[in-house]
Design a protein around this motif. Structure first.
Motif, PDB file in Angstrom:
ATOM      1  N   ASP A  40       6.787   5.229  -5.744  1.00 56.31           N
ATOM      2  CA  ASP A  40       6.635   6.847  -6.041  1.00 56.31           C
ATOM      3  C   ASP A  40       7.069   7.308  -7.274  1.00 56.31           C
ATOM      4  O   ASP A  40       8.414   7.831  -7.493  1.00 56.31           O
ATOM      5  CB  ASP A  40       7.332   7.445  -4.743  1.00 56.31           C
ATOM      6  CG  ASP A  40       6.891   8.867  -4.512  1.00 56.31           C
ATOM      7  OD1 ASP A  40       6.537   9.614  -5.652  1.00 56.31           O
ATOM      8  OD2 ASP A  40       6.842   9.336  -3.503  1.00 56.31           O
ATOM      9  N   MET A  41       6.395   7.360  -8.337  1.00 52.64           N
ATOM     10  CA  MET A  41       6.750   7.637  -9.643  1.00 52.64           C
ATOM     11  C   MET A  41       7.488   8.870  -9.920  1.00 52.64           C
ATOM     12  O   MET A  41       8.599   8.800 -10.262  1.00 52.64           O
ATOM     13  CB  MET A  41       5.379   7.589 -10.606  1.00 52.64           C
ATOM     14  CG  MET A  41       5.825   7.674 -11.920  1.00 52.64           C
ATOM     15  SD  MET A  41       6.731   5.973 -12.366  1.00 52.64           S
ATOM     16  CE  MET A  41       5.385   4.722 -12.463  1.00 52.64           C
ATOM     17  N   PHE A  42       6.845   9.919  -9.222  1.00 52.12           N
ATOM     18  CA  PHE A  42       7.539  11.341  -9.671  1.00 52.12           C
ATOM     19  C   PHE A  42       8.997  11.230  -9.181  1.00 52.12           C
ATOM     20  O   PHE A  42       9.999  11.834  -9.541  1.00 52.12           O
ATOM     21  CB  PHE A  42       6.583  12.301  -9.034  1.00 52.12           C
ATOM     22  CG  PHE A  42       7.501  13.719  -8.973  1.00 52.12           C
ATOM     23  CD1 PHE A  42       7.431  14.444 -10.214  1.00 52.12           C
ATOM     24  CD2 PHE A  42       8.148  14.198  -8.124  1.00 52.12           C
ATOM     25  CE1 PHE A  42       8.046  15.791 -10.438  1.00 52.12           C
ATOM     26  CE2 PHE A  42       8.937  15.245  -8.073  1.00 52.12           C
ATOM     27  CZ  PHE A  42       8.793  16.179  -9.210  1.00 52.12           C
ATOM     28  N   ARG A  49       0.829  -1.357  -0.099  1.00 48.41           N
ATOM     29  CA  ARG A  49       0.044  -0.038  -0.038  1.00 48.41           C
ATOM     30  C   ARG A  49       0.893   1.265  -0.120  1.00 48.41           C
ATOM     31  O   ARG A  49       1.946   1.430   0.970  1.00 48.41           O
ATOM     32  CB  ARG A  49      -0.914  -0.061   1.098  1.00 48.41           C
ATOM     33  CG  ARG A  49      -1.823   1.411   1.424  1.00 48.41           C
ATOM     34  CD  ARG A  49      -2.829   1.082   2.482  1.00 48.41           C
ATOM     35  NE  ARG A  49      -2.022   1.149   3.853  1.00 48.41           N
ATOM     36  CZ  ARG A  49      -2.126   2.290   4.536  1.00 48.41           C
ATOM     37  NH1 ARG A  49      -3.016   3.348   4.160  1.00 48.41           N
ATOM     38  NH2 ARG A  49      -1.603   2.444   5.653  1.00 48.41           N
ATOM     39  N   ALA A  50       0.398   2.138  -1.014  1.00 51.00           N
ATOM     40  CA  ALA A  50       1.297   3.587  -0.966  1.00 51.00           C
ATOM     41  C   ALA A  50       0.168   4.544  -0.392  1.00 51.00           C
ATOM     42  O   ALA A  50      -0.764   4.608  -0.946  1.00 51.00           O
ATOM     43  CB  ALA A  50       1.811   3.827  -2.394  1.00 51.00           C
ATOM     44  N   TYR A  51       0.923   5.577   0.625  1.00 47.83           N
ATOM     45  CA  TYR A  51      -0.088   6.273   1.135  1.00 47.83           C
ATOM     46  C   TYR A  51       0.782   7.803   1.275  1.00 47.83           C
ATOM     47  O   TYR A  51       1.909   7.578   1.616  1.00 47.83           O
ATOM     48  CB  TYR A  51      -0.735   6.215   2.467  1.00 47.83           C
ATOM     49  CG  TYR A  51       0.213   5.685   3.398  1.00 47.83           C
ATOM     50  CD1 TYR A  51       0.655   6.754   4.409  1.00 47.83           C
ATOM     51  CD2 TYR A  51       0.595   4.340   3.697  1.00 47.83           C
ATOM     52  CE1 TYR A  51       1.442   6.109   5.617  1.00 47.83           C
ATOM     53  CE2 TYR A  51       1.214   4.134   4.913  1.00 47.83           C
ATOM     54  CZ  TYR A  51       1.638   4.758   5.629  1.00 47.83           C
ATOM     55  OH  TYR A  51       2.767   4.629   6.917  1.00 47.83           O
ATOM     56  N   TYR A  52       0.286   8.999   1.214  1.00 49.88           N
ATOM     57  CA  TYR A  52       0.723  10.154   1.860  1.00 49.88           C
ATOM     58  C   TYR A  52       0.077  10.239   3.223  1.00 49.88           C
ATOM     59  O   TYR A  52      -0.894  10.279   3.575  1.00 49.88           O
ATOM     60  CB  TYR A  52       0.041  11.352   0.945  1.00 49.88           C
ATOM     61  CG  TYR A  52       0.487  12.505   1.113  1.00 49.88           C
ATOM     62  CD1 TYR A  52       1.586  12.969   0.763  1.00 49.88           C
ATOM     63  CD2 TYR A  52      -0.462  13.511   1.748  1.00 49.88           C
ATOM     64  CE1 TYR A  52       2.134  14.287   1.520  1.00 49.88           C
ATOM     65  CE2 TYR A  52      -0.101  14.707   2.229  1.00 49.88           C
ATOM     66  CZ  TYR A  52       1.424  15.054   1.949  1.00 49.88           C
ATOM     67  OH  TYR A  52       1.827  16.399   2.412  1.00 49.88           O
ATOM     68  N   THR A 102       4.723   6.972   1.266  1.00 49.03           N
ATOM     69  CA  THR A 102       5.140   5.802   2.052  1.00 49.03           C
ATOM     70  C   THR A 102       4.580   4.631   1.372  1.00 49.03           C
ATOM     71  O   THR A 102       3.424   4.451   1.254  1.00 49.03           O
ATOM     72  CB  THR A 102       4.838   5.877   3.612  1.00 49.03           C
ATOM     73  OG1 THR A 102       5.551   7.039   4.005  1.00 49.03           O
ATOM     74  CG2 THR A 102       5.070   4.786   4.438  1.00 49.03           C
ATOM     75  N   ILE A 103       5.305   3.465   1.188  1.00 51.23           N
ATOM     76  CA  ILE A 103       4.993   2.209   0.958  1.00 51.23           C
ATOM     77  C   ILE A 103       5.348   1.170   1.928  1.00 51.23           C
ATOM     78  O   ILE A 103       6.297   0.932   2.303  1.00 51.23           O
ATOM     79  CB  ILE A 103       5.664   1.868  -0.519  1.00 51.23           C
ATOM     80  CG1 ILE A 103       5.391   2.809  -1.470  1.00 51.23           C
ATOM     81  CG2 ILE A 103       5.077   0.477  -0.992  1.00 51.23           C
ATOM     82  CD1 ILE A 103       6.034   2.623  -2.662  1.00 51.23           C
TER      83      ILE A 103
END
Length: 201
Positions: free
Chosen positions: A82-84, A58-61, A95-96
């Protein structure tokens, strides 16, 4: 063979000979991650794009108040980063973490650049991966602007039924941009409707 799944993923879009397969797999770093272990933390340098061999990430801000907003989930046979920050060698904004015990393959930015030079057809593969990710996020943004929370939930469970089974209600609510309590109400109403249909049947 441990590389079968990722090679199947690759060969959906490009064909590789044995030499190319050998070079590609030599660039991969296999990693086993425990439940709730971080693959990447905000502000860290984003060095890898990750392929999920098994499990779910899971990726989150995380905002200044400590609120988590889930950006995406990645289940078996998906890519995540986090592509960018990965492309531009910047500190991570996301955060992943592993939602459950997972096995991933990591490909560094340096190795990706080397792949592009040594095996140019990988530029086609990752262009497709990146443009599909862009399309997915564009459609999600439009849904957030045009659909109700209930419609967004129904769309989510129809599109990603495997994710629903593996993540918590709180994490789904975070992805949809609603509170867990409101999601609970939506699910309760949906269950009542289904029960009513069953009685009619």
């Amino acid at each position: 063979m441990i590389y079968n799944l990722i090679l199947e993923n690759i060969t959906k879009h490009i064909s590789l000979d044995q030499e190319e397969i050998h070079y590609f797999t030599s660039c991969l770093k296999q990693k086993k991650v425990s439940k709730k272990e971080f693959i990447l933390k905000g502000e860290q340098t984003c060095k890898y794009i990750n392929f999920v061999h098994s499990g779910i990430l899971r990726a989150y801000y995380l905002d200044k108040e400590g609120k988590q907003s889930t950006i995406m989930f990645a289940v078996t046979d998906w890519w995540i980063t986090d592509m960018f920050c990965f492309i531009n060698d910047q500190p991570a904004m996301l955060t992943i973490e592993a939602v459950e015990e997972s096995i991933i393959f990591q490909l560094s930015k340096d190795d990706l650049d080397s792949l592009y030079i040594k095996t140019p057809k990988f530029e086609r593969f990752f262009r497709i991966i990146f443009q599909n990710a862009y399309i997915r996020e564009q459609l999600r943004t439009i849904q957030n602007l045009s659909l109700t929370a209930e419609e967004r939930y129904n769309s989510f469970i129809n599109k990603y039924p495997q994710v629903v089974k593996q993540v918590t209600q709180k994490q789904i609510a975070s992805y949809l941009g609603i509170t867990p309590e409101f999601l609970s109400t939506i699910r309760s109403n949906k269950h009542k409707i289904n029960v009513s249909f069953d009685k009619i049947s």
